[in-house]
Scaffold this motif. Structure first.
Motif, PDB file in Angstrom:
ATOM      1  N   ILE A   7      48.452  52.855  13.697  1.00 54.11           N
ATOM      2  CA  ILE A   7      47.654  52.343  14.821  1.00 54.11           C
ATOM      3  C   ILE A   7      47.844  50.819  14.776  1.00 54.11           C
ATOM      4  O   ILE A   7      48.009  50.350  15.801  1.00 54.11           O
ATOM      5  N   TRP A   8      48.284  50.622  13.672  1.00 55.01           N
ATOM      6  CA  TRP A   8      48.223  48.817  13.777  1.00 55.01           C
ATOM      7  C   TRP A   8      49.506  48.350  14.468  1.00 55.01           C
ATOM      8  O   TRP A   8      49.591  47.083  14.762  1.00 55.01           O
ATOM      9  N   GLY A   9      50.576  49.166  14.549  1.00 51.43           N
ATOM     10  CA  GLY A   9      51.747  48.851  15.305  1.00 51.43           C
ATOM     11  C   GLY A   9      51.223  48.639  16.975  1.00 51.43           C
ATOM     12  O   GLY A   9      51.607  47.593  17.600  1.00 51.43           O
ATOM     13  N   LEU A  10      50.598  49.668  17.371  1.00 51.87           N
ATOM     14  CA  LEU A  10      49.948  49.474  18.798  1.00 51.87           C
ATOM     15  C   LEU A  10      48.765  48.337  18.940  1.00 51.87           C
ATOM     16  O   LEU A  10      48.644  47.666  19.741  1.00 51.87           O
ATOM     17  N   TRP A  11      48.000  48.296  17.772  1.00 53.70           N
ATOM     18  CA  TRP A  11      47.051  47.100  17.682  1.00 53.70           C
ATOM     19  C   TRP A  11      47.721  45.865  17.981  1.00 53.70           C
ATOM     20  O   TRP A  11      47.228  45.061  18.659  1.00 53.70           O
ATOM     21  N   LEU A  61      37.952  49.275  19.028  1.00 54.83           N
ATOM     22  CA  LEU A  61      37.947  50.856  19.040  1.00 54.83           C
ATOM     23  C   LEU A  61      39.258  51.347  18.568  1.00 54.83           C
ATOM     24  O   LEU A  61      39.117  52.698  18.244  1.00 54.83           O
ATOM     25  N   TYR A  62      40.209  50.801  18.838  1.00 53.26           N
ATOM     26  CA  TYR A  62      41.660  51.546  18.157  1.00 53.26           C
ATOM     27  C   TYR A  62      41.647  52.125  16.788  1.00 53.26           C
ATOM     28  O   TYR A  62      41.937  53.336  16.536  1.00 53.26           O
ATOM     29  N   PRO A  63      41.261  51.135  15.739  1.00 58.98           N
ATOM     30  CA  PRO A  63      41.180  51.767  14.376  1.00 58.98           C
ATOM     31  C   PRO A  63      40.276  52.903  14.156  1.00 58.98           C
ATOM     32  O   PRO A  63      40.353  53.650  13.436  1.00 58.98           O
ATOM     33  N   ILE A  64      39.049  52.727  14.814  1.00 57.90           N
ATOM     34  CA  ILE A  64      37.771  53.706  14.839  1.00 57.90           C
ATOM     35  C   ILE A  64      38.491  54.915  15.362  1.00 57.90           C
ATOM     36  O   ILE A  64      38.393  56.108  14.637  1.00 57.90           O
TER      37      ILE A  64
END
Length: 419
Positions: free
Chosen positions: A151-155, A280-283
Motif C-alpha cells: 500500500i505504501w506505493g499508493l500512499w 485510512l489507506y494502511p488501515i
C-alpha cells in the motif's frame, strides 16, 4: 552488491519518495483547472472553457498505458533504478516548463497546444512509476503482509497529491483570488520543479541492489496471451479510479464553478479529506491481509452503487459541513477499494507478464477511464443541467467492479505468492 540490513525500509522509503515527487507534479493541473481554463482555453461560457481544460487533463492519461509499457520495458532490460530515474526526469521537465508557459492572450492557439504537449510528457512519465513500485514492494513482502507493505506505493502517490493540495491551499490563503488566478498557480509549478529535482537526486544515489529486478524481455505478444487476467485486473480498478478522480479532481473544480465556493475553501476541503485518506489507506490494507481482498472489493464497490446519489446530493449542498460529509463518503469508498486492489493487482497478474501486464491493465483503468472521468462529469452536468448527474458515473463504475469481483475473481490474500 549486497543489500543493507534495513533494505526493506529503504525500498519502501524510495518507493514513497518517488511517487510523492511524481504525483505532486501531475496533480497540480487538476487543482488549478479553473485558472488554467481562463488562461489557455478562454471562452464566453465558463463551462465550455473548463470542459476544454479537462480534455487537456485527460490527454495526459491517454498516453499512460504507453508510458507504462515503455518504462516497464526499460526496467526489464536495464533495471528498475534506471527506469524510475527516467520517469522522475520525464516529469520534472514538463512541470518546470508549465511554470513559464505563455497564455492564449500572448501567443494564441500555440498556448493550448504547448500545454497539451507537456501533459502528454507528464502522462508518459506517470504511467511507469506507480506499477513498478507496487510490483517491487509486493514481491518482497512476507506472506499475509502483502497488502500492508504494497500500500505504501499508493500512499506515496496520494501523499504527493496531498502535498500539492496543501501547498496550493496555503498559497490560496496568502494571495487574493485574482492574484492566485493570474500568477499564483505558476509558483506551484515552479516549486514542483524543485521537488522533482530533489527526487532525481535521491534516485541517482539509490544503491542498485535496492531496486534490482529480474531483467527479462516481455514482448507484447506474451502480454496478449494473458488477455483475461489483464482485463480482469483492469475492471477491478474501474470503481477506485472513477471515484478517486471524481473526488480529487472534478469535485475541486465543481465546488468553485457550481457551488461558487472560493478556490481557497475548495482546496482546504480537498486537503483535509486527502489527509484522512492517507490515514485510512494502511488501515484498509491491514484489514485486507486478515479478511481477504474480495470482502473489501464488495463493500467498496457496493458503497458506490448504493451511496453515489446521496453523496453527490450532499456535495451540492449549501452547507460546508454537508459538502465535507459528501467528500468523506467518497473517501471511504476509495480507501476500502484501495485496501483490496493494491496487492490484488499484483497477485492476480501472471508472473511472466507481471510488470508489463499490470502497467497496461492499471493505466487503462486509471488513465483512460479514471482520467476521462472529470471530462465526462463536466459534460454530463453541461448537457443534463443536473449537478448531481456525475453520481451515475460512480454508480456504474461500482457495479462494474462488483460484478467482476463476485463473478470472476478468486481470493488471493491467503494463497502462496508465485514469483
Amino acid at each position: 552488491m549486497s543489500a543493507p540490513t534495513n533494505s526493506r525500509l529503504s525500498v519502501i522509503a524510495a518507493g514513497i519518495v518517488g511517487n510523492v515527487m511524481e504525483w505532486y507534479d501531475f496533480s497540480l493541473y487538476g487543482y488549478f483547472a479553473v485558472a488554467l481554463s481562463h488562461h489557455f482555453f478562454p471562452s464566453t461560457n465558463p463551462a465550455l472553457s473548463l470542459l476544454a481544460t479537462f480534455a487537456a487533463f485527460a490527454a495526459g492519461f491517454l498516453v499512460r498505458p504507453l508510458g507504462g509499457l515503455i518504462i516497464g520495458r526499460i526496467g526489464d532490460r536495464h533495471g528498475s533504478q534506471r527506469a524510475l530515474l527516467i520517469s522522475v526526469v520525464a516529469m520534472a521537465i514538463p512541470t518546470t516548463l508549465m511554470a513559464f508557459l505563455p497564455t492564449y492572450e500572448q501567443i494564441g492557439i500555440a498556448a493550448p497546444v504547448l500545454l497539451v504537449s507537456l501533459r502528454l510528457l507528464q502522462g508518459l512519465s506517470a504511467g511507469g512509476e506507480y506499477t513498478t513500485s507496487i510490483v517491487f514492494l509486493c514481491e518482497r513482502s512476507p506472506e499475509r503482509r502483502r497488502g500492508i507493505l504494497s500500500i505504501w506505493g499508493l500512499w506515496g502517490s496520494v501523499a504527493g497529491m496531498w502535498l500539492a493540495s496543501a501547498l496550493s491551499d496555503g498559497l490560496a490563503q496568502l494571495l487574493q483570488p485574482d492574484q492566485l488566478e493570474q500568477w499564483g498557480w505558476r509558483l506551484m509549478f515552479a516549486l514542483g520543479s524543485f521537488i522533482a529535482f530533489a527526487g532525481v537526486m535521491i534516485r541517482r544515489h539509490l544503491k542498485p541492489a535496492l531496486l534490482n529486478q529480474n531483467k527479462t524481455s516481455q514482448p507484447l505478444r506474451m502480454v496478449l496471451k494473458h488477455r483475461w487476467p489483464i482485463t480482469k485486473v483492469m475492471l477491478l480498478n474501474v470503481a477506485s479510479s472513477v471515484s478517486f478522480y471524481l473526488l480529487f479532481v472534478y469535485v475541486v473544480s465543481d465546488l468553485e464553478t457550481i457551488d461558487k465556493l472560493s478556490a481557497a475553501t475548495a482546496l482546504s476541503l480537498n486537503t483535509r479529506v486527502m489527509a484522512l485518506l492517507l490515514i485510512l489507506y494502511p488501515i484498509a490494507a491491514w484489514i485486507s491481509d486478515r479478511v481477504g481482498r474480495k470482502p473489501l472489493f464488495v463493500i467498496g464497490s457496493g458503497w458506490l452503487v448504493l451511496g453515489a446519489w446521496p453523496i453527490f446530493t450532499l456535495l451540492q449542498s449549501d452547507s460546508i459541513n454537508n459538502i465535507l460529509r459528501g467528500e468523506v463518503g467518497l473517501v471511504m469508498a476509495v480507501a476500502i477499494l484501495a485496501g483490496a486492489k493494491n496487492a490484488a493487482n499484483v497477485e492476480l497478474m501472471p508472473g511472466e507478464v507481471r510488470n508489463t501486464g499490470l502497467a497496461l491493465a492499471f493505466n487503462v483503468a486509471e488513465g483512460w477511464i479514471g482520467g476521462l472521468t472529470p471530462l465526462a462529469a463536466t459534460w454530463l452536468v453541461l448537457h443534463t443541467g443536473q449537478p448531481v448527474s456525475p453520481a451515475l458515473l460512480a454508480a456504474v463504475a461500482g457495479l462494474i467492479t462488483l460484478i467482476t469481483c463476485l463473478g470472476y475473481t478468486r481470493e488471493t490474500a491467503f494463497t502462496p505468492f508465485i514469483h
